[in-house]
Design an enzyme around this catalytic site. Structure first.
Site, PDB file in Angstrom:
ATOM      1  CE  LYS A 197       9.267   3.610  11.853  1.00  0.00           C
ATOM      2  NZ  LYS A 197      10.280   4.570  12.353  1.00  0.00           N
ATOM      3  CG  LEU A 212       4.846   3.754   7.395  1.00  0.00           C
ATOM      4  CD1 LEU A 212       5.712   2.523   7.628  1.00  0.00           C
ATOM      5  CD2 LEU A 212       3.852   3.489   6.281  1.00  0.00           C
ATOM      6  CD  GLU A 270      10.131  -3.776   3.818  1.00  0.00           C
ATOM      7  OE1 GLU A 270      10.616  -2.626   3.940  1.00  0.00           O
ATOM      8  OE2 GLU A 270       9.283  -4.077   2.965  1.00  0.00           O
TER       9      GLU A 270
END
Length: 372
Positions: free
Chosen positions: A146, A115, A144
């Site tokens: 990580k 990402l 969310e």
């Protein structure tokens, strides 16, 4: 004192790798002189300990293929400067590298990309603005935690775990299936949700085949216990839980993996014709099937809600029993994810906001000067 000296050598080698990777492609690296070669030989003499403690940090910043090219270049220059005097340490490095090759390498069905990272909320806003420009503003975000571990890709067929691959270079990963089967919260067979009624068109509650990706991590308690054991056995302790998880996952003896206290969290499902409209629906289904899915997530509708989620967990994460290093923000609707697509390196429908490294103050008690 010996461990402290080895740690200093490891940090020095890591900085050397990092500096060269940032500045030079492997084919154009400058040569090293004899004094540098002697220093490199001394550092590589502890390469097995360095590999355990720092490989994940290297490969977290740079891809594994580039790292290996740099290492090969350094060894070539070492031989040029030191001749036969280099061979003992070169053989040691080769033996360590050979251990990793004992895992079969298999291709990923879908590329396993990283990402894009940011430390700035304004860049999260820019990510959101780009998404709005492409798909309009009728979408939501899945935010969310990580997890700070090592990436894994699991494949299930007919409800059974058949394959587990590391990220590798994103195209090919190491087959660590037998080791993953030793991780207690990863089911080898999925469970049927209560109330499910099979039909001719839907004999099972899950797709015939699907992949689900996530993170294997080592909780703080298991990390502390492992390092205490390593210090007691006069072995090099791991630098952090992420490195400990990565090293444990690549153990040759699968039985040892069960004793490391590894855990897994899963966060992204892939497959043909999945019966979900949103990412959130896929995660809820995965949890119903018995897969480990974090409940530390929230559907957000605006950048203000995203920032509130980030701020909350930047404080609360300190009380979690495992290491986290940021928040992942994804476009929730799967059709829009497909519309946004990918760059050469990253998905355009997700970004990782990284927490700033925690800092602490220490009192300087004295300074000793030494001449010579």
């Amino acid at each position: 004192m010996e461990n402290e000296e080895i740690n200093k050598q490891m940090e020095e080698l890591f900085r050397l790798f990092k500096k060269m990777m940032e500045k030079y492609p492997p084919d154009s690296m400058p040569g090293i002189d004899k004094a540098q070669a002697e220093q490199l030989k001394m550092m590589l003499s502890n390469y097995d300990s360095m590999k355990v403690s720092f490989s994940s940090d290297m490969f977290g910043f740079f891809d594994e293929e580039t790292t290996k090219k740099i290492l090969a270049k350094l060894i070539s220059q070492l031989r040029e400067q030191l001749g036969e005097d280099a061979e003992e340490v070169v053989e040691k490095v080769s033996l360590v590298e050979q251990k990793e090759k004992e895992f079969e390498q298999l291709p990923h069905r879908y590329p396993m990309l990283s990402l894009g990272n940011t430390y700035d909320i304004t860049e999260v806003q820019e990510f959101a603005d780009r998404a709005v420009k492409t798909i309009g503003n009728s979408f939501t975000y899945s935010c969310e935690l990580k997890f700070d571990g090592t990436a894994i890709c699991l494949t299930y067929e007919n409800g059974k775990l058949v394959k587990a691959l590391t990220r590798g270079d994103g195209k090919v990963g190491d087959d660590v299936t037998e080791n993953v089967k030793r991780i207690s919260n990863i089911p080898q067979e999925l469970k049927t949700p209560e109330g499910f009624i099979p039909t001719l068109t839907e004999p099972e509650p899950w797709p015939e085949q699907f992949e689900i990706r996530g993170e294997i991590y080592m909780p703080w308690a298991a990390f502390d216990r492992l390092n205490e054991e390593r210090i007691k056995d006069e072995e090099q302790p791991f630098a952090n839980p992420r490195n400990a998880a990565a090293g444990s996952l690549k153990l040759i003896n699968s039985k040892e993996v069960a004793n490391r206290g590894l855990e897994c969290t899963l966060y992204h499902m892939l497959g043909e014709n999945l019966p979900f409209q949103t990412h959130e629906q896929a995660l809820k289904a995965a949890k119903e099937w018995g897969l480990p899915v974090s409940d530390k997530r929230k559907i957000c509708k605006s950048i203000d809600e995203i920032e509130e989620f980030i701020t909350y967990w930047d404080t609360e994460r300190k009380d979690l029993p495992y290491a986290t290093d940021g928040i992942v923000i994804k476009v929730n609707e799967l059709a829009y994810q497909e519309d946004l697509g990918f760059t050469a390196k990253f998905p355009r429908w997700a970004v990782a906001y990284k927490f700033k490294a925690e800092q602490a103050l220490t009192r300087l008690l004295s300074i000793d000067y030494q001449v010579g």
